[in-house]
Design a protein around this motif. Structure first.
Motif, PDB file in Angstrom:
ATOM      1  N   GLN A 119      -3.552   9.177  -1.466  1.00  0.00           N
ATOM      2  CA  GLN A 119      -3.610   7.846  -0.877  1.00  0.00           C
ATOM      3  C   GLN A 119      -2.339   7.496  -0.123  1.00  0.00           C
ATOM      4  O   GLN A 119      -2.379   6.845   0.929  1.00  0.00           O
ATOM      5  N   GLU A 120      -1.207   7.949  -0.636  1.00  0.00           N
ATOM      6  CA  GLU A 120       0.048   7.640   0.045  1.00  0.00           C
ATOM      7  C   GLU A 120       0.126   8.320   1.405  1.00  0.00           C
ATOM      8  O   GLU A 120       0.607   7.742   2.390  1.00  0.00           O
ATOM      9  N   HIS A 121      -0.388   9.546   1.461  1.00  0.00           N
ATOM     10  CA  HIS A 121      -0.387  10.261   2.733  1.00  0.00           C
ATOM     11  C   HIS A 121      -1.288   9.554   3.750  1.00  0.00           C
ATOM     12  O   HIS A 121      -0.947   9.434   4.926  1.00  0.00           O
ATOM     13  N   ILE A 122      -2.456   9.072   3.280  1.00  0.00           N
ATOM     14  CA  ILE A 122      -3.360   8.366   4.191  1.00  0.00           C
ATOM     15  C   ILE A 122      -2.743   7.052   4.648  1.00  0.00           C
ATOM     16  O   ILE A 122      -2.848   6.664   5.819  1.00  0.00           O
ATOM     17  N   ARG A 123      -2.046   6.363   3.760  1.00  0.00           N
ATOM     18  CA  ARG A 123      -1.442   5.084   4.099  1.00  0.00           C
ATOM     19  C   ARG A 123      -0.327   5.253   5.136  1.00  0.00           C
ATOM     20  O   ARG A 123      -0.140   4.399   6.011  1.00  0.00           O
ATOM     21  N   ASN A 124       0.415   6.374   5.054  1.00  0.00           N
ATOM     22  CA  ASN A 124       1.518   6.599   5.993  1.00  0.00           C
ATOM     23  C   ASN A 124       1.065   7.224   7.295  1.00  0.00           C
ATOM     24  O   ASN A 124       1.717   7.055   8.321  1.00  0.00           O
TER      25      ASN A 124
ATOM     26  N   LEU B 193      -3.291   1.050  10.120  1.00  0.00           N
ATOM     27  CA  LEU B 193      -4.199  -0.009   9.667  1.00  0.00           C
ATOM     28  C   LEU B 193      -5.090   0.447   8.498  1.00  0.00           C
ATOM     29  O   LEU B 193      -6.131  -0.155   8.247  1.00  0.00           O
ATOM     30  N   SER B 194      -4.716   1.502   7.800  1.00  0.00           N
ATOM     31  CA  SER B 194      -5.535   1.949   6.667  1.00  0.00           C
ATOM     32  C   SER B 194      -5.396   1.022   5.466  1.00  0.00           C
ATOM     33  O   SER B 194      -6.270   0.989   4.598  1.00  0.00           O
ATOM     34  N   SER B 195      -4.286   0.284   5.422  1.00  0.00           N
ATOM     35  CA  SER B 195      -4.088  -0.623   4.294  1.00  0.00           C
ATOM     36  C   SER B 195      -4.803  -1.960   4.465  1.00  0.00           C
ATOM     37  O   SER B 195      -4.787  -2.790   3.554  1.00  0.00           O
ATOM     38  N   MET B 196      -5.441  -2.183   5.625  1.00  0.00           N
ATOM     39  CA  MET B 196      -6.096  -3.460   5.860  1.00  0.00           C
ATOM     40  C   MET B 196      -7.359  -3.637   5.012  1.00  0.00           C
ATOM     41  O   MET B 196      -7.795  -4.767   4.793  1.00  0.00           O
ATOM     42  N   ARG B 197      -7.930  -2.556   4.534  1.00  0.00           N
ATOM     43  CA  ARG B 197      -9.153  -2.676   3.743  1.00  0.00           C
ATOM     44  C   ARG B 197      -8.877  -3.274   2.365  1.00  0.00           C
ATOM     45  O   ARG B 197      -9.797  -3.740   1.695  1.00  0.00           O
ATOM     46  N   ASP B 198      -7.600  -3.252   1.943  1.00  0.00           N
ATOM     47  CA  ASP B 198      -7.247  -3.843   0.655  1.00  0.00           C
ATOM     48  C   ASP B 198      -6.705  -5.260   0.789  1.00  0.00           C
ATOM     49  O   ASP B 198      -6.305  -5.864  -0.215  1.00  0.00           O
ATOM     50  N   GLU B 199      -6.632  -5.794   1.995  1.00  0.00           N
ATOM     51  CA  GLU B 199      -6.049  -7.109   2.218  1.00  0.00           C
ATOM     52  C   GLU B 199      -7.140  -8.140   2.471  1.00  0.00           C
ATOM     53  O   GLU B 199      -8.270  -7.804   2.849  1.00  0.00           O
ATOM     54  N   ASP B 200      -6.751  -9.402   2.308  1.00  0.00           N
ATOM     55  CA  ASP B 200      -7.646 -10.508   2.612  1.00  0.00           C
ATOM     56  C   ASP B 200      -7.661 -10.702   4.128  1.00  0.00           C
ATOM     57  O   ASP B 200      -6.602 -10.861   4.753  1.00  0.00           O
TER      58      ASP B 200
END
Length: 566
Positions: free
Chosen positions: A499-504, A508-515
């Motif tokens: 997951q860390e590799h995908i996030r870096n 915008l991969s982290s937007m799916r966990d945000e409001d």
């Protein structure tokens, strides 16, 4: 042609003696190991078995201590006492027990054919099993057929052998709107029709529209059976006309909606010229009795509030003469009723430990003087039919007793527990066949199906028979033939991104966990100072103009139509 010469008797005997063949016997020493591989005789050789030892292992109640010797003058009194004690012990055969590991969940129903040679057990594990006493032995206590009437999607409430045609048919009542009839060999022969669930009037539907809760065969008609359902109806069926019910009895409840689930069903045979009776208890606590031959428009007798409302009443039974009716519910009560005067119960027992299962068996003894039932602790109670007090209590199992039946011809009790086992209680002297046939049957030859580690039965499968790829190598060999083949390692499968590799790596991969709302408001100040997408309107529309809210216009009343003049 010359005729053959007639031989004398003496010559004939001499020729026979000349043609006799003598077999040469193998000469072996007494300690020769080859003797272990040579047969001593032909045919099946049954070793002698000690039946006293077999029955002693099956004994459930220990033997009483030996009595002290008395004078000869008291022999007559001793004989009379022994006869009385034997008669008391033989009234209910509970001295010996045989256990069958039948199901994985609660055994909801147990039924035997009239001859007592075949057993049908239904369970909450969605299966029906058929046992044959003659094909079982102590090392082979398995069913000869296992059936899932609804494909494993609904548990089975009841399975009843027909008693008028030598048990050729079995009525199956699953937790579904359609009842079925199977042959004694386990083949489906009839499936009754399902009703229309969108019709409000149950008289207009051809079958049940909700779960079937109980079923019974007609006591005198071989082709008629009855089923009770959660759609507040009891329907009678003709096995030769499966597309429509024969008769229908609709229970009109005073609860909200006018319907109530029918919990149980009992059918009394006509005695001494009287009519047969069909009894049931609804979820609203009402006890209703219909005449077995009609009319079915309304019950002949009804008691509102016979049991506590919204509690399931699963036990109901008629006495042999049809004068007494016993009911048992999850309101922890057992009640005895007189069918000639059904206003108040004759006797009531409260705080009786009842299992939390829809089926709680309750049966009368042969002489109608006792009631037999089980409790939540696995005890068998023999209740007095006059006061409902426990005259006898026998500890049978650690699991609650759910189903119960007694076969008069075999004189054996069969109990089904919540743990899935079936206990057969019998007496070596008072009982006949049944469990005694299983105990006295010769042991079977060793077969591959008898090995629990190699069988495909899910209940008896061994953990060593399943090879898990993630299992340590110490528990399995690398060259084991049963070991599943591992997938080939490819360049793409050498490393898997986390997951860390995908996030870096992925924007915008982290937007799916945000409001989404918070993510947009975070860029509100930046978008106002340096607009990226609204730069075209920066000069010609520096100030954002929103549309003014419009007032809601009142709807004008339509013009009244002018009366037409003739």
């Amino acid at each position: 042609m010359s005729k053959p010469l007639k031989q004398l008797p003496g010559e004939e005997e001499e020729e026979e003696e000349d043609f006799e063949v003598e077999t040469e016997q193998l000469q072996l020493s007494a300690d020769d190991p080859l003797r272990n591989y040579l047969p001593s005789s032909f045919g099946r050789q049954d070793t002698a078995r000690d039946f006293d030892d077999i029955y002693s292992k099956a004994r459930r109640i220990p033997l009483p201590p030996p009595k002290a010797p008395k004078d000869k003058a008291d022999d007559s009194d001793d004989d009379s006492d022994d006869d009385d004690s034997d008669s008391d012990d033989d009234e209910f055969p509970v001295s010996h027990s045989l256990e069958l590991k039948a199901h994985s969940k609660a055994v909801s129903s147990i039924s035997l054919d009239p001859s007592g040679s075949r057993i049908a057990t239904a369970s909450h594990d969605c299966s029906l099993k058929l046992y044959d006493f003659s094909s079982m032995s102590m090392d082979h206590l398995h069913a000869f057929r296992t059936i899932e009437p609804t494909g494993g999607s609904h548990h089975v409430h009841a399975a009843k052998f027909s008693q008028l045609d030598s048990g050729q048919s079995i009525l199956i009542c699953p937790a579904a709107p359609q009842a079925k009839i199977y042959t004694r060999d386990g083949h489906e022969s009839v499936e009754f029709v399902k009703g229309d669930m969108y019709l409000r009037d149950m008289h207009n539907t051809k079958g049940h529209v909700a779960e079937i809760t109980a079923g019974m065969w007609h006591p005198t008609d071989i082709n008629v059976c009855a089923t009770a359902s959660a759609d507040s109806t009891i329907r009678m069926w003709d096995v030769n006309h499966k597309r429509h019910h024969k008769e229908i009895m609709v229970h009109k409840s005073k609860s909200k909606g006018g319907r109530s689930r029918m919990c149980c069903l009992a059918w009394a045979a006509p005695q001494e010229g009287a009519k047969s009776m069909l009894a049931s208890v609804a979820l609203d606590g009402s006890l209703v009795i219909y005449p077995g031959n009609g009319p079915f428009s309304r019950p002949a007798m009804e008691v509102r509030g016979a049991h506590q409302a919204e509690t399931w009443t699963g036990g109901i039974a008629f006495s042999g003469d049809g004068r007494l009716l016993a009911t048992r519910g999850q309101d922890q009560t057992v009640k005895l009723w007189d069918t000639r005067k059904l206003k108040t119960p004759l006797a009531t027992r409260t705080a009786f430990p009842t299992p939390h299962h829809p089926e709680t068996a309750l049966i009368f003894s042969n002489n109608n003087t006792s009631l037999l039932t089980g409790d939540a602790s696995g005890n068998l109670h023999v209740l007095s039919a006059a006061t409902l007090t426990s005259s006898e209590t026998h500890a049978i199992s650690a699991s609650p007793i759910v189903s119960l039946t007694h076969h008069t011809r075999l004189n054996q009790l069969l109990l089904g527990t919540a743990g899935g086992s079936v206990h057969i209680l019998f007496s070596p002297t008072a009982s006949t066949k049944g469990a005694k046939t299983v105990l006295e049957a010769p042991l079977r030859k060793r077969h591959i199906d008898d090995d629990a580690s190699l069988t495909t039965d899910a209940a008896a499968i061994s953990g060593d028979a399943i090879m898990v790829p993630s299992q340590p190598k110490s528990k399995r060999s690398a060259n084991d033939a049963r070991r599943p083949a591992m997938p080939a390692i490819t360049p793409w499968g050498k490393s898997q991104p986390d997951q860390e590799h995908i996030r870096n790596s992925i924007m915008l991969s982290s937007m799916r966990d945000e409001d989404p709302r918070e993510a947009l408001l975070k860029y509100a100040d930046k978008a106002e100072k340096d607009p990226m997408f609204t730069g075209a309107w920066k000069k010609n529309q520096p100030t954002t103009i929103y549309a003014e809210p419009e007032e809601e216009e009142e709807e004008e009343e339509p013009d009244k139509k002018k009366k037409r003049r003739w």
